[in-house]
Design a protein around this motif. Structure first.
Motif, PDB file in Angstrom:
ATOM      1  N   GLY A  72       0.902  -1.117  -0.037  1.00 46.96           N
ATOM      2  CA  GLY A  72      -0.178   0.266   0.082  1.00 46.96           C
ATOM      3  C   GLY A  72       0.844   1.291  -0.025  1.00 46.96           C
ATOM      4  O   GLY A  72       0.291   2.342   0.320  1.00 46.96           O
ATOM      5  N   ASN A  73       2.182   1.109  -0.534  1.00 48.11           N
ATOM      6  CA  ASN A  73       2.920   2.414  -0.671  1.00 48.11           C
ATOM      7  C   ASN A  73       2.784   3.392  -1.944  1.00 48.11           C
ATOM      8  O   ASN A  73       2.384   2.697  -2.925  1.00 48.11           O
ATOM      9  CB  ASN A  73       4.359   1.830  -0.620  1.00 48.11           C
ATOM     10  N   ARG A  74       2.892   4.804  -1.574  1.00 47.91           N
ATOM     11  CA  ARG A  74       3.007   5.438  -2.843  1.00 47.91           C
ATOM     12  C   ARG A  74       4.512   5.461  -3.535  1.00 47.91           C
ATOM     13  O   ARG A  74       4.697   5.729  -4.432  1.00 47.91           O
ATOM     14  CB  ARG A  74       2.722   6.806  -2.389  1.00 47.91           C
ATOM     15  N   LEU A  75       5.491   5.547  -2.244  1.00 49.49           N
ATOM     16  CA  LEU A  75       6.897   5.448  -2.866  1.00 49.49           C
ATOM     17  C   LEU A  75       7.402   3.674  -2.710  1.00 49.49           C
ATOM     18  O   LEU A  75       7.138   2.982  -2.050  1.00 49.49           O
ATOM     19  CB  LEU A  75       7.685   6.250  -1.700  1.00 49.49           C
ATOM     20  N   GLY A  76       8.505   4.018  -3.771  1.00 43.68           N
ATOM     21  CA  GLY A  76       9.324   2.497  -3.529  1.00 43.68           C
ATOM     22  C   GLY A  76      10.273   2.759  -2.716  1.00 43.68           C
ATOM     23  O   GLY A  76      10.700   3.775  -2.108  1.00 43.68           O
ATOM     24  N   LEU A  77      10.857   1.308  -2.258  1.00 41.20           N
ATOM     25  CA  LEU A  77      12.150   1.443  -1.495  1.00 41.20           C
ATOM     26  C   LEU A  77      13.269   2.297  -1.945  1.00 41.20           C
ATOM     27  O   LEU A  77      14.004   3.021  -1.185  1.00 41.20           O
ATOM     28  CB  LEU A  77      12.470  -0.099  -1.512  1.00 41.20           C
TER      29      LEU A  77
END
Length: 168
Positions: A98-103
């Motif tokens: 459920g992230n907007r940003l990646g690692l």
């Protein structure tokens, strides 16, 4: 004792003992109901109370989306303007959803900001090679096999986050 309760002694005996005069800490949780984090404090009793409260979050709040990368990035952003050494201590199983940003974006932001991310991995099973891994309960008995819905191994991602930011 629950696995979360087992974290209290290492936090009390490890982290709290190593806080120096002038160090300030804040506790935030990653769950369905995202919180910005408690106010920064130098008071060890207040910090430990906040840790106990975070670890006692109801199961209903802990299950569902787990935006670890977004929450870590928010913690980095919160620390950017703070003076001195800045560290995020992330306690996680690494199953980030459920992230907007990646690692990669989070690692880059933390590294550019000079904020180190230290990781305490809650996962019980050993990392596996390839794109599959084993999850286990606190008795270390395997209860499921997950194969690549999250991309790389959760422990591998957590290691990449720590190593890429100067943490361990």
């Amino acid at each position: 004792d629950s696995p979360r309760a087992l974290l209290l002694d290492p936090i009390r005996l490890g982290l709290l003992r190593r806080l120096r005069a002038g160090d300030r800490v804040s506790v935030a949780t990653i769950s369905k109901a995202r919180e910005p984090g408690s106010p920064f404090t130098s008071d060890r009793q207040v910090f430990f109370r906040d840790v106990r409260r975070a670890l006692a979050a109801p199961g209903a709040d802990r299950y569902g989306p787990s935006p670890i990368w977004d929450a870590t990035d928010a913690a980095v952003a919160r620390l950017e303007s703070e003076p001195g050494r800045r560290v995020v201590v992330l306690i996680s199983d690494g199953l980030s959803t459920g992230n907007r940003l990646g690692l990669d974006a989070v690692v880059d932001h933390a590294a550019r900001s000079g904020v180190a991310v230290f990781v305490v991995a809650e996962a019980s099973g050993p990392p596996r090679s390839g794109r599959g891994w084993t999850l286990a309960d606190s008795t270390h008995a395997t209860w499921t096999m997950v194969s690549s819905p999250f991309g790389n191994s959760p422990l591998g991602n957590l290691a990449r986050l720590a190593e890429g930011t100067g943490g361990v």
